[in-house]
Design an enzyme around this catalytic site. Structure first.
Site, PDB file in Angstrom:
ATOM      1  N   ASP A  19      26.831  59.186  83.445  1.00  0.00           N
ATOM      2  CA  ASP A  19      27.805  58.291  84.082  1.00  0.00           C
ATOM      3  C   ASP A  19      28.016  57.027  83.245  1.00  0.00           C
ATOM      4  OD1 ASP A  19      29.617  57.537  85.998  1.00  0.00           O
ATOM      5  OD2 ASP A  19      28.125  56.895  87.474  1.00  0.00           O
ATOM      6  N   ASN A  67      35.937  64.991  90.963  1.00  0.00           N
ATOM      7  CA  ASN A  67      36.635  64.411  89.802  1.00  0.00           C
ATOM      8  C   ASN A  67      38.095  64.885  89.673  1.00  0.00           C
ATOM      9  OD1 ASN A  67      33.613  64.371  87.778  1.00  0.00           O
ATOM     10  ND2 ASN A  67      34.538  62.680  88.878  1.00  0.00           N
TER      11      ASN A  67
HETATM   12  C1  IPE Z   1      29.324  61.910  88.872  1.00  0.00           C
HETATM   13  O1  IPE Z   1      29.922  60.775  88.351  1.00  0.00           O
HETATM   14  C2  IPE Z   1      29.954  63.137  88.297  1.00  0.00           C
HETATM   15  C3  IPE Z   1      29.730  63.336  86.880  1.00  0.00           C
HETATM   16  C4  IPE Z   1      28.936  62.646  86.111  1.00  0.00           C
HETATM   17  C5  IPE Z   1      30.457  64.447  86.302  1.00  0.00           C
HETATM   18  P1  IPE Z   1      31.094  60.026  89.128  1.00  0.00           P
HETATM   19  O2  IPE Z   1      31.428  58.827  88.341  1.00  0.00           O
HETATM   20  O3  IPE Z   1      32.197  60.969  89.422  1.00  0.00           O
HETATM   21  O4  IPE Z   1      30.367  59.648  90.498  1.00  0.00           O
HETATM   22  P2  IPE Z   1      30.732  58.558  91.606  1.00  0.00           P
HETATM   23  O5  IPE Z   1      32.129  58.828  92.043  1.00  0.00           O
HETATM   24  O6  IPE Z   1      30.595  57.217  90.982  1.00  0.00           O
HETATM   25  O7  IPE Z   1      29.727  58.777  92.679  1.00  0.00           O
HETATM   26  C1  IPE Z   2      31.112  59.958  83.689  1.00  0.00           C
HETATM   27  O1  IPE Z   2      31.672  58.720  83.382  1.00  0.00           O
HETATM   28  C2  IPE Z   2      31.954  61.120  83.219  1.00  0.00           C
HETATM   29  C3  IPE Z   2      32.625  61.875  84.292  1.00  0.00           C
HETATM   30  C4  IPE Z   2      32.485  61.668  85.560  1.00  0.00           C
HETATM   31  C5  IPE Z   2      33.503  62.952  83.871  1.00  0.00           C
HETATM   32  P1  IPE Z   2      32.779  58.069  84.294  1.00  0.00           P
HETATM   33  O2  IPE Z   2      34.108  58.536  83.852  1.00  0.00           O
HETATM   34  O3  IPE Z   2      32.472  58.311  85.736  1.00  0.00           O
HETATM   35  O4  IPE Z   2      32.602  56.516  83.958  1.00  0.00           O
HETATM   36  P2  IPE Z   2      32.653  55.305  84.977  1.00  0.00           P
HETATM   37  O5  IPE Z   2      31.667  55.586  86.063  1.00  0.00           O
HETATM   38  O6  IPE Z   2      34.056  55.225  85.495  1.00  0.00           O
HETATM   39  O7  IPE Z   2      32.271  54.130  84.149  1.00  0.00           O
HETATM   40 MG    MG Z   3      31.349  57.323  87.076  1.00  0.00          MG
END
Ligand code: IPE
Ligand code: IPE
Ligand code: MG
Length: 244
Positions: A19, A67
């Site tokens: 994340d 997502n």
């Molecule tokens: C969790 O990250 C899913 C992945 C790392 C693929 P998100 O960024 O989607 O999670 P939330 O929405 O902050 O809980």
């Molecule tokens: C994790 O990074 C990757 C996916 C969920 C695909 P994020 O895209 O959630 O990054 P933040 O949480 O918005 O910084």
């Molecule tokens: Mg995230």
């Protein structure tokens, strides 16, 4: 600085919620996709480190069912990155004894993703050093619902008696069939939540949270997580006296 690792106490399965790609990109004045593509370097590094430490399974949360609610351009960019990364990494996976697997309902991904994944899974099938499991279009509740449907079909066909469903039957109906439960969960970016990841399988996992954004996650952070894992007393419901 973490102390030296105990090589007799390396978790056999580590799961990571990768994340913070978006926030890392923003902090660098870039678009979110810049964070995702830099995150691929962290994946390569984590896989290498896991393999060298003797970890047998590494599960990475790459795209959740939730997502799909992101902007269309980001979703498209992520799917293109997946295909491009498989193509650029496949040879390295084979050379390094990495077997690729997926969990989640990959049948809902774009066709070029499905085809690339299928090719990589088939070409790496016999590799034995480490299994890399990509969670794609994955959420734990979705997995559990699909498992319930598989069990219901088994009951209907007479292969399973209602009222006699055991833990083993549930485990065999999950996407993680034949994969041991993760012993360690790592989440980057300073969030303290599970976000619908492996709810059944994490029942007794140790949790390690780090503020580091995924694109900057490197070997030292991985070692730090393993060191943290090794500092825990895993009691599984027993008393401290019983296990020491
Ligand atoms: C969790 O990250 C899913 C992945 C790392 C693929 P998100 O960024 O989607 O999670 P939330 O929405 O902050 O809980
Ligand atoms: C994790 O990074 C990757 C996916 C969920 C695909 P994020 O895209 O959630 O990054 P933040 O949480 O918005 O910084
Ligand atoms: Mg995230």
């Amino acid at each position: 600085m973490s102390k030296a690792l105990d090589f007799n106490n390396i978790p056999s399965h580590v799961a990571i919620i990768m994340d913070g790609n978006g926030r890392w990109a923003k902090a660098h004045g870039e678009e979110r996709l810049f964070g995702h593509s830099n995150g691929v370097d962290s994946v390569r590094e984590a896989l290498k480190c896991a393999r060298e430490l003797g970890i047998k399974y590494l599960t990475l949360y790459a795209f959740s069912t939730e997502n799909w609610a992101r902007p269309e351009s980001e979703i498209q960019g992520l799917m293109q990155l997946l295909v491009a990364s498989i193509h650029s990494e496949l040879e390295g996976l084979c050379e390094n004894g990495v077997r690729l697997k997926t969990i989640g309902d990959v049948s809902r991904l774009p066709k070029d993703c499905i085809d690339s994944l299928q090719e990589a899974v088939e070409k790496t099938e016999a590799n034995k050093d480490i299994t890399l499991i990509l969670a794609l279009n994955y959420s734990s509740r979705d997995e559990i619902i699909r498992a319930c449907n598989r069990l219901a079909a088994k009951v209907k066909s007479g292969a399973l008696n209602p009222g006699e469903i055991k833990q083993k039957d549930v485990e065999e109906a999950l996407d993680t069939v034949n994969i041991p439960d993760p012993e360690l969960l790592i989440r980057t970016s300073g969030e303290f939540r599970v976000s619908n990841f492996l709810l059944w399988q994490l029942a007794y996992a140790e949790m390690h949270f780090t503020k580091v954004f995924w694109p900057e996650f490197r070997r030292e952070h991985f070692i730090e997580a393993i060191s943290d894992f090794q500092s825990r007393e895993r009691r599984f419901g027993k008393t401290s006296e019983q296990i020491s």
